[in-house]
Design a protein around this motif. Structure first.
Motif, PDB file in Angstrom:
ATOM      1  N   GLN A 480       0.844  -1.273  -0.003  1.00  0.00           N
ATOM      2  CA  GLN A 480       0.019   0.059   0.071  1.00  0.00           C
ATOM      3  C   GLN A 480       0.794   1.077   0.190  1.00  0.00           C
ATOM      4  O   GLN A 480       1.719   1.326   0.832  1.00  0.00           O
ATOM      5  N   CYS A 481       0.725   2.058  -0.848  1.00  0.00           N
ATOM      6  CA  CYS A 481       1.437   3.335  -1.056  1.00  0.00           C
ATOM      7  C   CYS A 481       0.527   4.531  -0.557  1.00  0.00           C
ATOM      8  O   CYS A 481      -0.589   4.698  -1.322  1.00  0.00           O
ATOM      9  N   LEU A 482       1.070   4.931   0.847  1.00  0.00           N
ATOM     10  CA  LEU A 482       0.104   5.793   1.424  1.00  0.00           C
ATOM     11  C   LEU A 482       0.292   7.427   0.645  1.00  0.00           C
ATOM     12  O   LEU A 482       1.176   7.769   0.189  1.00  0.00           O
ATOM     13  N   ASP A 483      -0.834   7.958   0.935  1.00  0.00           N
ATOM     14  CA  ASP A 483      -0.849   9.468   0.170  1.00  0.00           C
ATOM     15  C   ASP A 483       0.214  10.459   0.922  1.00  0.00           C
ATOM     16  O   ASP A 483       0.500  11.489   0.291  1.00  0.00           O
ATOM     17  N   GLU A 484       0.488  10.178   2.014  1.00  0.00           N
ATOM     18  CA  GLU A 484       1.456  11.036   2.831  1.00  0.00           C
ATOM     19  C   GLU A 484       2.731  10.899   2.318  1.00  0.00           C
ATOM     20  O   GLU A 484       3.396  11.868   2.581  1.00  0.00           O
ATOM     21  N   THR A 486       6.107  11.545  -0.131  1.00  0.00           N
ATOM     22  CA  THR A 486       6.422  12.563  -0.971  1.00  0.00           C
ATOM     23  C   THR A 486       6.214  11.860  -2.499  1.00  0.00           C
ATOM     24  O   THR A 486       6.281  10.772  -2.723  1.00  0.00           O
ATOM     25  N   PRO A 487       6.276  12.806  -3.489  1.00  0.00           N
ATOM     26  CA  PRO A 487       6.202  12.324  -4.654  1.00  0.00           C
ATOM     27  C   PRO A 487       7.126  11.417  -5.186  1.00  0.00           C
ATOM     28  O   PRO A 487       6.815  10.116  -5.904  1.00  0.00           O
ATOM     29  N   TYR A 490       6.512   7.954  -3.347  1.00  0.00           N
ATOM     30  CA  TYR A 490       5.160   7.358  -3.884  1.00  0.00           C
ATOM     31  C   TYR A 490       5.575   6.824  -5.186  1.00  0.00           C
ATOM     32  O   TYR A 490       5.114   5.703  -5.526  1.00  0.00           O
ATOM     33  N   LYS A 491       6.306   7.558  -6.058  1.00  0.00           N
ATOM     34  CA  LYS A 491       6.749   6.751  -7.285  1.00  0.00           C
ATOM     35  C   LYS A 491       7.544   5.399  -7.140  1.00  0.00           C
ATOM     36  O   LYS A 491       7.440   4.357  -7.755  1.00  0.00           O
ATOM     37  N   CYS A 493       7.487   3.672  -4.530  1.00  0.00           N
ATOM     38  CA  CYS A 493       6.780   2.787  -3.982  1.00  0.00           C
ATOM     39  C   CYS A 493       5.557   1.858  -4.926  1.00  0.00           C
ATOM     40  O   CYS A 493       5.652   0.659  -5.027  1.00  0.00           O
TER      41      CYS A 493
END
Length: 530
Positions: A480-484, A486-487, A490-491, A493
């Motif tokens: 699961q890649c959380l919205d919190e 950083t860009p 997240y990339k 992840c």
């Protein structure tokens, strides 16, 4: 009455024929069994000839003489073969002297000229043995050593893994320096005047280089074939170079005793009690029962599921009589880097090997020994490349049931991949970790902290051992890649999530699932009609 009379008249003739037949058989037997001389004719005693006994003695003497001559002939042949074998041995010795075995080349300072001559002869023999002047017979199509190609700016490579690209600039300094050196040598060779000619000729530069190909035979050397522009449009200059590998040299021979080398396994954790239970089953079997020289440090973030995790740890301690563990609880947001850093600094004993681990990792007892053998305080740190498992539901979706965990841990391209983009699992001595400055504690959440630590080691004088290991597995789990995040985090992840699901072929089958089912349905209908 007539028949009886005929039979009585025929009987004397029949008896006569039988007598004649017996005589003929006797003569043939005598001819076949009587010893013969060189002329192969039977010699019958005459009036003035020797008696039968004397005739047989003469024949036996003749046979004895024949056997004696045959033995003399065999002895001559054996002597000739021995002489030929000795000659072959001398030829082989001369070849070995000309091309000495690499292990026979010693650094004898008392006779440097001989060492240099032997080394030069060995390097020349490498060219002769390599596939340079002629091809070799190969058993299968997979035995061929492929070439890779390059230009001034790019390398085009077959073995890319997950971090390299089919076309890329040579990132590694050794590869970049290697190709630059080869091009410079080729340019220098082209500009070297042939003979004593003073005629003007084209001065070549690196800009005249078109492309090159190269391949490495691991036991012989690297072959380079470089193509340059010629004097006209359809003319080219081709240079072939070979970098022979030198002889194998002994660097060190030492005994390594790891009987008292303790490993402190540090696991940062938040929630995930069910995964921790699975991890402790592996830890108990491999770490406690098989290895026995191990400590466990759990750094837990928050309070949710904490009691369950602590109970799993205490139950394992009681059932396995295991006391070498530490439980640290932090009331703050999960940070992998901070958890590992706190766990490493919490240790108060003597210098110890630290194994930074995650709860979704499976390791073997053999890996723990690799962890010890590839670390050395002030000298080496170990960054194993683990094998990452694909989603079992995709791998075994066509089976009746998913196999047990131990049966899933098979290193094949259908079951997983080498996680060569990950640097989270690492072994190092605590003193090296402290001296390097530990983790960057400003990094929060998932990802990034391991790469920063890895770069610190690369920028130091420590040797970084980076190699795939067969006893370390990353178990699949839904990511699961959380919205919190950083860009950039997240990339990273999402890339990791995509790579974890399945191979290219397996994911392709999922993409074309509807098309495949439609085809099978049409086949089924056509079979019913026929």
């Amino acid at each position: 009455m007539m028949l009886r009379r005929g039979f009585i008249l025929f009987l004397p003739r029949l008896v006569g024929l039988l007598v004649v037949a017996c005589c003929l058989v006797s003569i043939v037997y005598m001819l076949a069994c009587t010893p013969k001389g060189d002329n192969q004719q039977l010699v019958l005693p005459r009036v003035h000839s020797p008696t039968v006994k004397e005739g047989y003695e003469a024949i036996l003497q003749e046979r004895e003489e024949q056997h004696r001559n045959y033995i003399i002939s065999l002895k001559k042949q054996i002597a000739q073969l021995k002489a030929e074998l000795q000659g072959r041995n001398e030829q082989l010795k001369n070849v070995q002297d000309q091309y000495p075995d690499p292990l026979d080349i010693q650094l004898d300072n008392s006779n440097p000229e001989k060492v240099q001559a032997n080394l030069l002869a060995f390097l020349r023999s490498q060219v002769d043995k390599a596939e340079v002047h002629s091809g070799v017979k190969l058993s299968t199509e997979y035995a061929a050593v492929p070439f890779e190609s390059f230009t001034l700016q790019k390398v085009y490579q077959l073995e890319t893994g997950l971090t390299r690209h089919p076309e890329e600039k040579p990132v590694r300094k050794d590869k970049r320096d290697e190709l630059i050196e080869v091009i410079e040598l080729a340019v220098g060779s082209l500009n070297k005047p042939e003979g004593d000619s003073n005629a003007k000729h084209h001065v070549y530069t690196a800009s005249d280089f078109i492309e090159g190909i190269y391949r490495t035979e691991k036991d012989k050397g690297t072959l380079y074939e470089l193509t340059f522009k010629g004097d006209t449009k359809h003319q080219f200059k081709k240079i072939v170079l070979f970098r022979p590998f030198g002889p194998v040299m002994k660097v060190k021979n030492e005994d390594v005793n790891m009987a008292d080398t303790l490993i402190n396994v540090i696991v940062p954790l938040a929630k995930r009690a069910s995964k921790f239970r699975q991890f402790m089953q592996n830890f108990r079997e491999m770490g406690i029962q098989q290895d026995g020289r191990i400590h466990l440090t759990v750094v837990y973030f928050g309070k949710e599921q904490m009691n369950e995790v602590r109970a799993i740890l205490e139950n394992t301690s009681k059932s396995a009589n295991f006391k070498n563990f530490t439980f640290i609880q932090l009331n703050e947001e999960f940070s992998r880097g901070k958890g590992l850093d706190i766990g490493a600094r919490f240790w108060k004993g003597s210098n110890v090997v630290l194994f930074f681990c995650d709860v979704d990792i499976y390791f073997t007892a053999e890996f723990l020994n690799s962890c010890r053998l590839n670390t050395q305080p002030g000298k080496k740190v170990f960054y194993p490349v683990l094998f990452s498992q694909y989603n079992p539901s995709i791998i075994y979706g066509h089976h009746d049931s998913i196999p047990s965990l131990e049966q899933q841990l098979i290193i094949k391209k259908e079951t997983g991949f080498w996680r060569d983009f990950g640097f989270g699992m690492t072994c190092q001595y605590r003193s090296d970790f402290i001296n390097i400055g530990g983790f960057d504690l400003d990094i929060k959440g998932w990802g990034g902290e391991d790469v920063h630590l890895y770069r610190k080691y690369l920028h130091s004088n420590l040797i970084v051992i980076r190699t795939p290991v067969r006893g370390l597995f990353h178990l699949w789990h839904e990511k699961q890649c959380l919205d919190e995040l950083t860009p950039e985090q997240y990339k990273m992840c999402m890339q990791s999530k995509a790579m974890n699901e399945g191979s290219h072929g397996q994911l392709g089958m999922l993409v074309f699932k509807q098309e495949i089912e439609t085809h099978l349905h049409r086949e089924k209908l056509s079979n019913k009609k026929t």
